[in-house]
Design a protein around this motif. Structure first.
Motif, PDB file in Angstrom:
ATOM      1  N   UNK A  30     -20.460  72.450  -2.394  1.00  0.00           N
ATOM      2  CA  UNK A  30     -19.537  72.612  -3.518  1.00  0.00           C
ATOM      3  C   UNK A  30     -18.284  73.375  -3.092  1.00  0.00           C
ATOM      4  N   UNK A  31     -18.460  74.412  -2.296  1.00  0.00           N
ATOM      5  CA  UNK A  31     -17.321  75.203  -1.833  1.00  0.00           C
ATOM      6  C   UNK A  31     -16.428  74.395  -0.900  1.00  0.00           C
ATOM      7  N   UNK A  32     -17.044  73.657   0.011  1.00  0.00           N
ATOM      8  CA  UNK A  32     -16.253  72.847   0.944  1.00  0.00           C
ATOM      9  C   UNK A  32     -15.465  71.783   0.205  1.00  0.00           C
ATOM     10  N   UNK A  36     -12.717  75.330   0.332  1.00  0.00           N
ATOM     11  CA  UNK A  36     -13.038  76.490   1.169  1.00  0.00           C
ATOM     12  C   UNK A  36     -13.847  75.990   2.360  1.00  0.00           C
ATOM     13  N   UNK A  37     -13.245  76.076   3.531  1.00  0.00           N
ATOM     14  CA  UNK A  37     -13.865  75.489   4.714  1.00  0.00           C
ATOM     15  C   UNK A  37     -14.388  76.479   5.728  1.00  0.00           C
ATOM     16  N   UNK A  38     -14.447  77.758   5.370  1.00  0.00           N
ATOM     17  CA  UNK A  38     -15.054  78.771   6.235  1.00  0.00           C
ATOM     18  C   UNK A  38     -16.088  79.514   5.406  1.00  0.00           C
ATOM     19  N   UNK A  39     -17.356  79.402   5.808  1.00  0.00           N
ATOM     20  CA  UNK A  39     -18.448  79.952   5.011  1.00  0.00           C
ATOM     21  C   UNK A  39     -19.481  80.595   5.918  1.00  0.00           C
ATOM     22  N   UNK A 205      -2.854  81.990  -2.361  1.00  0.00           N
ATOM     23  CA  UNK A 205      -1.777  81.142  -1.874  1.00  0.00           C
ATOM     24  C   UNK A 205      -2.215  80.068  -0.922  1.00  0.00           C
ATOM     25  N   UNK A 206      -3.511  79.715  -0.992  1.00  0.00           N
ATOM     26  CA  UNK A 206      -4.006  78.655  -0.112  1.00  0.00           C
ATOM     27  C   UNK A 206      -4.048  77.311  -0.821  1.00  0.00           C
ATOM     28  N   UNK A 207      -3.562  77.253  -2.063  1.00  0.00           N
ATOM     29  CA  UNK A 207      -3.550  76.002  -2.798  1.00  0.00           C
ATOM     30  C   UNK A 207      -4.948  75.458  -2.954  1.00  0.00           C
ATOM     31  N   UNK A 208      -5.069  74.175  -2.899  1.00  0.00           N
ATOM     32  CA  UNK A 208      -6.381  73.517  -2.897  1.00  0.00           C
ATOM     33  C   UNK A 208      -6.481  72.666  -1.658  1.00  0.00           C
ATOM     34  N   UNK A 209      -6.216  73.309  -0.503  1.00  0.00           N
ATOM     35  CA  UNK A 209      -6.251  72.580   0.758  1.00  0.00           C
ATOM     36  C   UNK A 209      -7.664  72.156   1.088  1.00  0.00           C
ATOM     37  N   UNK A 210      -7.782  71.000   1.701  1.00  0.00           N
ATOM     38  CA  UNK A 210      -9.071  70.577   2.224  1.00  0.00           C
ATOM     39  C   UNK A 210      -9.368  71.364   3.487  1.00  0.00           C
ATOM     40  N   UNK A 211     -10.613  71.377   3.999  1.00  0.00           N
ATOM     41  CA  UNK A 211     -10.902  72.105   5.207  1.00  0.00           C
ATOM     42  C   UNK A 211     -10.057  71.696   6.390  1.00  0.00           C
TER      43      UNK A 211
END
Length: 216
Positions: A30-32, A36-39, A205-211
């Motif tokens: 769900x996070x990815x 959010x691509x660092x977990x 400020x990371x927007x909704x960038x993909x990983x």
């Protein structure tokens, strides 16, 4: 993999603790998907190593999945065998030393200037200032005054509201656990988790960038 660059670029490290490996993997997905691509999956999660292996197998290569709460040398070895992208420790644990010996990128916990320097001397790619909220963003700024080049990641007690202040104080990224996860790790709403992730990315400020770094 350059852990410091990845965390600096992504700005957010999600800390996943869950009641089961299934729930941990569901939270990672769900996070990815939310960007959010660092977990990290904490080893305090039951079946955490299985969760790391399953999440790694099911996720795109650019999603970084680390092992958190790496306390012992055996933890580090098992995390590496499970496919963890990096290791996170609460301090200079035997797991920290073994991680660097294995070539597993290390985010090492510290609080004082002496501990920060010791973590860097031990080979940490970056230093996790923990618990950050105990002293607040001003403490991070104070740490960086004599140590301006120390790569600091603020973790502990941070949420979407306070995260920008830590970045403004000099943190290269922030790590967020419970305020982001909410009840998702206990079987709560994954849609709610995704909404909180989007709000956090917007706040920093990371927007909704993909990983992969491409804006949606």
């Amino acid at each position: 993999m350059n852990l410091l660059k990845e965390l600096t670029d992504r700005k957010v490290l999600a800390v996943v603790r869950a009641d089961s490996p299934h729930l941990a993997v569901a939270c990672v997905h769900a996070l990815a998907e939310a960007g959010i691509g660092a977990l990290e999956i904490s080893l305090t999660t039951p079946g955490a190593l299985d969760a790391i292996a399953r999440a790694r197998a099911d996720s795109p290569p650019d999603v970084l999945i680390g092992a958190g709460t790496v306390l012992t040398a055996e933890h580090a070895e098992l995390a590496a065998a499970a496919g963890a992208s990096f290791a996170v420790t609460p301090g200079l644990t035997p797991g920290a030393a073994r991680s660097t010996a294995l070539g597993l990128p290390l985010l090492c916990g510290a609080l004082t200037p002496t501990e920060v320097l010791a973590a860097l001397d031990a080979g940490a790619a970056a230093v996790k200032v923990f618990p950050a909220a105990t002293h607040g963003p001003v403490y991070l700024r104070d740490l960086l005054a004599p140590l301006p080049h120390a790569p600091l990641i603020a973790i502990g007690g941070i949420d979407a509201r306070t995260a920008p202040a830590y970045l403004a104080a000099g943190a290269l990224a922030v790590g967020i656990g419970s305020p982001l996860l909410g009840d998702a790790g206990r079987g709560g709403s994954l849609a709610g988790l995704a909404d909180r992730a989007g709000a956090l990315l917007h706040a920093v400020g990371a927007g909704t960038a993909t990983p992969s770094g491409e804006a949606r």
